[in-house]
Design a protein around this motif. Structure first.
Motif, PDB file in Angstrom:
ATOM      1  N   GLU A  38       8.298   3.466  -3.048  1.00 22.38           N
ATOM      2  CA  GLU A  38       8.116   2.895  -4.382  1.00 22.38           C
ATOM      3  C   GLU A  38       7.181   3.749  -5.239  1.00 22.38           C
ATOM      4  O   GLU A  38       7.407   3.922  -6.433  1.00 22.38           O
ATOM      5  CB  GLU A  38       7.579   1.459  -4.298  1.00 22.38           C
ATOM      6  N   TYR A  39       6.143   4.273  -4.637  1.00 16.70           N
ATOM      7  CA  TYR A  39       5.206   5.096  -5.405  1.00 16.70           C
ATOM      8  C   TYR A  39       5.853   6.421  -5.810  1.00 16.70           C
ATOM      9  O   TYR A  39       5.646   6.918  -6.926  1.00 16.70           O
ATOM     10  CB  TYR A  39       3.915   5.316  -4.603  1.00 16.70           C
ATOM     11  N   GLU A  40       6.640   6.961  -4.899  1.00 19.48           N
ATOM     12  CA  GLU A  40       7.359   8.202  -5.247  1.00 19.48           C
ATOM     13  C   GLU A  40       8.323   7.948  -6.410  1.00 19.48           C
ATOM     14  O   GLU A  40       8.479   8.778  -7.304  1.00 19.48           O
ATOM     15  CB  GLU A  40       8.111   8.730  -4.016  1.00 19.48           C
TER      16      GLU A  40
ATOM     17  N   ALA B   1      -4.246  -6.079 -10.747  1.00 17.97           N
ATOM     18  CA  ALA B   1      -5.315  -5.075 -10.773  1.00 17.97           C
ATOM     19  C   ALA B   1      -5.230  -4.205  -9.524  1.00 17.97           C
ATOM     20  O   ALA B   1      -5.485  -2.996  -9.563  1.00 17.97           O
ATOM     21  CB  ALA B   1      -6.682  -5.774 -10.868  1.00 17.97           C
ATOM     22  N   ASP B   2      -4.844  -4.835  -8.431  1.00 17.62           N
ATOM     23  CA  ASP B   2      -4.659  -4.098  -7.178  1.00 17.62           C
ATOM     24  C   ASP B   2      -3.520  -3.086  -7.307  1.00 17.62           C
ATOM     25  O   ASP B   2      -3.650  -1.921  -6.920  1.00 17.62           O
ATOM     26  CB  ASP B   2      -4.376  -5.103  -6.060  1.00 17.62           C
ATOM     27  N   THR B   3      -2.408  -3.540  -7.877  1.00 18.22           N
ATOM     28  CA  THR B   3      -1.280  -2.624  -8.096  1.00 18.22           C
ATOM     29  C   THR B   3      -1.694  -1.483  -9.021  1.00 18.22           C
ATOM     30  O   THR B   3      -1.408  -0.307  -8.760  1.00 18.22           O
ATOM     31  CB  THR B   3      -0.086  -3.389  -8.724  1.00 18.22           C
TER      32      THR B   3
ATOM     33  N   SER C 143       0.845  -1.194   0.000  1.00 18.44           N
ATOM     34  CA  SER C 143       0.000   0.000   0.000  1.00 18.44           C
ATOM     35  C   SER C 143       0.883   1.248   0.000  1.00 18.44           C
ATOM     36  O   SER C 143       2.078   1.190   0.310  1.00 18.44           O
ATOM     37  CB  SER C 143      -0.893   0.007   1.244  1.00 18.44           C
ATOM     38  N   VAL C 144       0.279   2.364  -0.385  1.00 16.51           N
ATOM     39  CA  VAL C 144       1.040   3.620  -0.441  1.00 16.51           C
ATOM     40  C   VAL C 144       1.618   3.955   0.940  1.00 16.51           C
ATOM     41  O   VAL C 144       2.765   4.388   1.065  1.00 16.51           O
ATOM     42  CB  VAL C 144       0.144   4.772  -0.946  1.00 16.51           C
TER      43      VAL C 144
END
Lengths: 419, 419
Positions: B93-95, B118-120, B86-87
């Motif tokens: 990783e999201y950054e 799909a979740d990612t 999750s973020v």
């Protein structure tokens, strides 16, 4: 003027994707000679049908159904693993065969099988001399193992080779996609108890850029060398594919995996070499693995049959009938290759005395010195055999195969008990 | 006037025979809109390539090579099993993803995968709001397991279903030929960890006269009932075929066979249910058996892909691009079936919030009351999905598949370490 005689056709041993194409060749060619060949009977479940007088009248099948045999895998009349002993050891069975032949006016015997069956066919062919009954016995070669001598190849092999090469290529593309974070080693187990012809077909994917290790029954398994080879390939390419023959064995002769049971010919029933090999890789190198055991899927895979193979299966069935009409006995039509590229072959003839009980292994110069790959000579041999596609018709997504009525011929003899 | 943005396409999770057909649909459709979509980049080995800025420039591939993707199995750009947390749990990783998107002017993200992916994709789609970076994330469905919700079916499934149905039919014909004196029970193990869709396809061979027992993950395994069923079929027909899902499990939840290792998503790595089931039959009934484990062969089998499946895989890739061009985010194109026969479907759209982490199992009314067969409703569902053949081209007996150059895009950012 030659008298009309009936024919008996029987399928023997493990069936293939194209043995029915040979049946088609026999029946269609026999039907084209009504002046010489009357009825074409088939043994229900092979030689057992002949012994128990359980005969099928192929004459009740339409031309369309017989033509459909060409694209139908398996043995349409049933096959069996039943080996006749020598005439001395079981005179009773041979006498029974003669009774059945005589009762149904059978003068031609077409036996469609591999090495063990060639031996049976040879014994039947000798009935003329040994027991005074005139019969012409012709063997139609069939074996996915490709281990019959004299003939350049055996119907059934080209299709299983194509299946293995295509499947191994597809699965290798899959592994290549996943190797970064997942499966790095894929192990495919294929048939071939003593001869590595089928496994060799897996070696063809090397020409498509795939790192592959082939484990042949002809090369005693060397675990240390094998692990070193896999390690080197995974380090270089990130993944590798292993094609292992079910007959791969340790230097002391024990198979990598035996299930403990034996078939009717006394051969050990094999299966499970792939998980054994995959486990070795996991333990030694820690790589994530997947494994597949193709088993019957490979020899039944009519959907990806080789066109060359289907054609040769048909031609050899047809040739068997022509050999019989030409007066031959105790022979087998063969594929005689005269050129690799372009691929040229002609139909030849071998004496069953030279075929029975002889196994043809991979020549040593078809396997690389390290024992893990096939040579260019082997590739030249294999390529024409898998060439061409011969797709069955499909209806609603599924292949259209023949399921014959297999009407029984009325019995004329007392029952016979198999022992 | 809308600005031109680049697109990033990535393949995720286990690959299939047709995921590259979706890639083909994405790339060809994007190329048709140069006014809106600039470069189409691909992540090398899926999302890992995005995180490590290891991007592939698909623009350097010719139109012919891209077209060839349609008939090439596996993931042409590499795939991975790597699930973003999750973020909150992994903001880093999201950054990083945003840095890569920004550095390469990426405004469209096409993620081609199953339920975990799909979740990612959904998490990435939320970056616009949660982290202030404008991105349109569209999921392209892909899974042989057919377990995504809302869409009537998933690309990849139809082809594996066709492979299983055709292979089981062929092998059953083989067993039928041999059953008199040899193999009476053939066991085929197929994929499907939690959902029995793939195993269900094996049930289609019943319509071709084959006695078949299907073992679903949805039905807890009852050994006594199973043996009784096999016994009855062998007594009636002389043989039977068993199609067992790798996810088949005992009532206490333990799988019939576990290999002990787990994949990156924490799922147990399965394999070996077939020999377990075959052994049970042998022990209880004494029948000679054969078993096969299709493993990767089934999901890579482009040579026997379903035409319906290939077409839908392509269409959904193309639809994903159109959805992006229409301004959508956090959605997935779907197959909406409106009629079984004639088979009619249209392309619909689902919200990723409704798709992520939802597994679709076989409806209870697709499985017969005894738990061993599929119902007519299930057959009506399956038939159109395996319909039609879509053969690759062949050269010298082997299929012609694309192997792309996969040229790297020059890096613009510092290295990033995966943890």
């Amino acid at each position: 003027m030659t008298a009309t005689k009936n024919a008996l056709y029987a399928q023997s041993g493990g069936v293939t994707a194209v043995i029915n194409a040979s049946a088609c060749g026999v029946i269609e060619t026999a039907r084209a000679h009504p002046d010489r060949i009357g009825k074409v009977y088939a043994g229900r479940n092979g030689i057992i049908g002949a012994l128990t007088e359980d005969l099928i009248d192929t004459g009740s099948e339409s031309a369309e159904e017989i033509a459909l045999l060409r694209s139908t895998p398996s043995g349409a009349f049933g096959s069996c693993r039943y080996k006749l002993k020598s005439v001395d050891a079981n005179r009773r069975e041979y006498e029974r065969l003669i009774e059945v032949f005589r009762a149904h006016d059978i003068g031609y015997f077409f036996y469609n099988g591999g090495g063990d069956s060639a031996d049976t066919c040879f014994k039947v062919s000798q009935l003329s001399e040994s027991m005074g009954f005139p019969i012409q016995a012709i063997h139609v070669p069939k074996t996915v193992d490709n281990d019959l001598p004299i003939t350049d190849c055996c119907p059934g092999f080209g299709s299983v080779a194509k299946y293995v090469a295509v499947s191994a290529l597809e699965a290798s593309f899959d592994v290549r996609s996943m190797a970064k974070t997942s499966t790095k080693v894929f192990v495919l187990e294929v048939m071939g108890r003593h001869a590595g012809w089928i496994a060799a077909a897996g070696g063809l994917i090397e020409d498509h850029g795939i790192p592959v290790v082939v484990l042949f029954p002809e090369v005693p398994f060397d675990q240390q060398k094998f692990i070193a080879r896999v390690d080197a390939l995974v380090q270089q390419h990130g993944y590798c594919t292993v094609v292992v023959s079910e007959g791969c064995h340790h230097p002391d002769g024990t198979f990598l995996a035996e299930q403990g049971s034996k078939d009717a010919f006394g051969h050990a029933q094999l299966g499970g070499a792939a998980p054994v090999v995959a486990g070795m890789v996991k333990q030694a190198l820690g790589h994530k693995f997947h494994w597949a055991v193709a088993d019957y899927l490979q020899r039944a895979a009519r959907h990806i049959a080789s066109k060359t193979d289907v054609q040769q299966a048909y031609e050899l069935g047809a040739a068997a009938v022509r050999l019989a009409l030409d007066g031959h006995n105790a022979v087998m039509p063969t594929i005689d290759r005269t050129s690799d590229e372009p691929y040229v072959y002609r139909i030849g003839m071998a004496k069953l005395a030279d075929v029975a009980n002889v196994e043809k292994f991979m020549p040593r110069d078809f396997i690389t010195a390290d024992g893990f790959r096939i040579t260019e000579a082997c590739k030249r041999y294999l390529r024409p055999l898998i060439r061409g596609e011969d797709y069955p018709a499909y209806r609603d997504g599924m292949p259209v195969f023949a399921t014959l009525a297999n009407n029984a011929v009325a019995r004329r003899l007392p029952a016979f008990e198999l022992r």
